[in-house]
Design a protein around this motif. Structure first.
Motif, short mmCIF file in Angstrom:
data_model
loop_
_atom_site.label_atom_id
_atom_site.label_comp_id
_atom_site.label_asym_id
_atom_site.label_seq_id
_atom_site.Cartn_x
_atom_site.Cartn_y
_atom_site.Cartn_z
N LYS A 235 -63.99 -6.68 35.20
CA LYS A 235 -64.90 -5.71 35.81
C LYS A 235 -64.68 -4.29 35.31
O LYS A 235 -65.54 -3.44 35.47
N GLN A 236 -63.52 -4.03 34.72
CA GLN A 236 -63.22 -2.70 34.20
C GLN A 236 -62.54 -2.82 32.84
O GLN A 236 -61.96 -3.86 32.51
N PHE A 237 -62.64 -1.75 32.05
CA PHE A 237 -61.90 -1.70 30.80
C PHE A 237 -61.48 -0.26 30.53
O PHE A 237 -62.06 0.69 31.06
N ILE A 246 -56.86 8.62 28.19
CA ILE A 246 -57.20 7.22 28.46
C ILE A 246 -58.40 7.23 29.41
O ILE A 246 -58.34 7.83 30.48
N ARG A 247 -59.47 6.57 29.02
CA ARG A 247 -60.71 6.57 29.80
C ARG A 247 -60.92 5.22 30.46
O ARG A 247 -60.79 4.18 29.81
N HIS A 268 -62.69 7.41 35.36
CA HIS A 268 -61.52 8.29 35.47
C HIS A 268 -60.98 8.58 34.07
O HIS A 268 -61.15 7.77 33.14
N ARG A 269 -60.31 9.71 33.94
CA ARG A 269 -59.59 10.06 32.73
C ARG A 269 -58.13 10.23 33.09
O ARG A 269 -57.78 11.00 33.97
N GLU A 308 -58.21 3.41 41.76
CA GLU A 308 -59.16 3.72 42.81
C GLU A 308 -59.58 5.18 42.76
O GLU A 308 -60.77 5.51 42.73
N VAL A 309 -58.59 6.08 42.76
CA VAL A 309 -58.89 7.52 42.71
C VAL A 309 -58.35 8.18 41.46
O VAL A 309 -58.56 9.37 41.23
N GLY A 310 -57.61 7.42 40.64
CA GLY A 310 -57.12 7.95 39.37
C GLY A 310 -55.86 8.77 39.45
O GLY A 310 -55.58 9.55 38.53
N SER A 311 -55.07 8.64 40.50
CA SER A 311 -53.86 9.44 40.68
C SER A 311 -52.66 8.75 40.05
O SER A 311 -52.59 7.52 39.96
#
Length: 436
Positions: A235-237, A246-247, A268-269, A308-311
């Motif tokens: 579902k994600q890459f 990193i994206r 997210h980055r 989830e939030v990129g932290s």
């Protein structure tokens, strides 16, 4: 009946923190877990491939056939076959049942990376040094190489009105981007229907694995795209590029026949804005909740972000050695990484206390010594006839199930190939392999 003797409340820690094992066998250059996670393949600098049994940390197979450093490893879905790519221009498909070579395919350039099709060990895609990516198919016994297009496509001026929301043109209004570029990475989607490739100019090309045509191109960055990795669910890459970022993307719905309906936008980055670090290797954890990356050159750390939030949730301090490849275990909170200088394999895992009270219903754990009070008849001498009768009566009452395998949380549920033990293995010569 065979549940692990671990405290279920201790499994809340879903990322590792402690260095638990160090594996030394040659100078490792790359790593890869099989789908179940019970074996770890390690490619060495001298061209050998080592397969570790990850339950005992022993060596299950030693595969010799390459003459230069191994650059990539890929497992088949059932775990029986292993594909290795090397700088000696060869890709070798190994059968781990007997350690023999199934196919040896020669190319015209060193191998950047090679990956097996998710559902067929007779199809794989390879990215080459300064050459077009290639899809290899030998399902009918004959090795066929299909060159894939490594140029990007952009919309023409007449297609401005038909541009979709993501900035990509319709297929009939595309023209080749006149830039000299090469494909650095190629990987299958989880279904195997499409191949995602990344170029040295920052283009992401999506290629149909059956027609070998580029159906969509997207400019992600102006720098090299070094790695593309999909989560286990697909579902994600994530994309790792030379611009130190990193994206994270949501995988578009590839069921749409019109590629213009595929939405490719950055969620997210991930980056280190203070030190501006480059990243050597990237991967997802087993369920896609975390993204893992190892740092380049001076730093010797492994960064973990949640998706989830990129932290940033954790920085693992590695030994004083640059980490060149890092892999997350498919089912457990465990990380394996290999260093650049010595090629040592480091394993980080969560240390879970054993629940000894699960050994017997009346087992009691005590913090300090206590005085034991014996029963009145505990040490009485019982005649053999009575003892045997009691034992047989107890066996009749207890229905012991020795067939059903109970699964613990997060354990792999599918059947997987088990590498047999070869007691008298004969050396195989390189000339015996099937090559092209």
């Amino acid at each position: 009946m065979n549940l692990l003797l671990t405290d279920p409340f201790s499994l809340s820690q879903d990322y590792p923190e402690n260095l638990t094992h160090i594996l030394n066998y040659g100078r490792s250059t790359c790593l890869k877990f099989n789908r179940k996670g019970d074996y770890l393949a390690s490619g060495l600098f001298d061209g050998s491939v080592i397969v570790f049994d990850f339950d005992t940390y022993g060596i299950a197979r030693v595969l010799r056939g390459h003459t230069r450093p191994i650059t990539s490893l890929s497992w088949s879905r059932d775990g029986r076959y292993l594909l290795s790519g090397s700088r000696d221009w060869l890709c070798i498909l190994w059968d781990l049942k007997d350690g023999k070579r199934v196919k040896t395919v020669r190319f015209e350039a060193p191998i950047w990376g090679a990956e097996l099709h998710p559902y067929s060990h007779q199809i794989f895609v390879v990215s080459l040094f300064e050459d077009a990516p290639t899809l290899v198919d030998f399902t009918d016994g004959t090795i066929r190489k299909h060159l894939l297009n490594d140029v990007a496509f952009a919309k023409t001026s007449s297609g401005d009105d038909e541009e979709n929301a993501s900035g990509s043109p319709s297929p009939e209004n595309q023209q080749e981007v006149q830039e000299k570029q090469s494909t650095l990475v190629a990987t299958f989607t989880t279904s195997g229907q499409y191949i995602f490739t990344g170029t040295s100019k920052g283009w992401l090309n999506i290629i149909d694995s059956e027609s070998f045509q580029t159906v969509r191109s997207e400019r992600i960055t102006t720098s090299n795209i070094k790695h593309i990795a999909f989560s286990s669910s697909g579902k994600q890459f994530i994309i790792n590029s030379s611009d130190r970022t990193i994206r994270l993307f949501n995988t578009p719905d590839l069921s749409y026949t019109d590629p213009n309906n595929w939405e490719l936008s950055v969620i997210h980055r991930f980056q280190d804005v203070v030190n501006r670090l480059q990243w050597n290797s990237i991967t997802f954890n087993s369920n896609g909740d975390y993204v893992l990356a190892s740092t380049y050159q001076d730093q010797h750390d492994i960064y973990i972000w949640e998706t989830e939030v990129g932290s940033l949730v954790k920085i693992i301090e590695a030994p004083r050695e640059e980490i060149v490849d890092v892999q997350w275990h498919p089912n457990r909170p465990l990380i394996a990484a290999t260093g650049l200088d010595k090629g040592t394999i480091y394993v980080w895992a969560t240390v879970t206390p054993q629940q000894w009270s699960a050994l017997a219903p009346d087992f009691v754990e005590v913090d300090e010594n206590v005085e034991y009070e014996e029963r009145e008849d505990e040490f009485d001498v019982i005649p053999d006839e009575i003892a045997n009768k009691r034992r047989l009566d107890q066996e009749d009452e207890d229905d012991v199930d020795v067939v059903t395998i109970e699964r613990v949380r997060g354990e792999f549920s599918d059947e997987s190939f088990v590498i047999p033990v070869i007691l008298d293995e004969e050396e195989e010569t390189f000339e015996d392999s099937d090559s092209d």
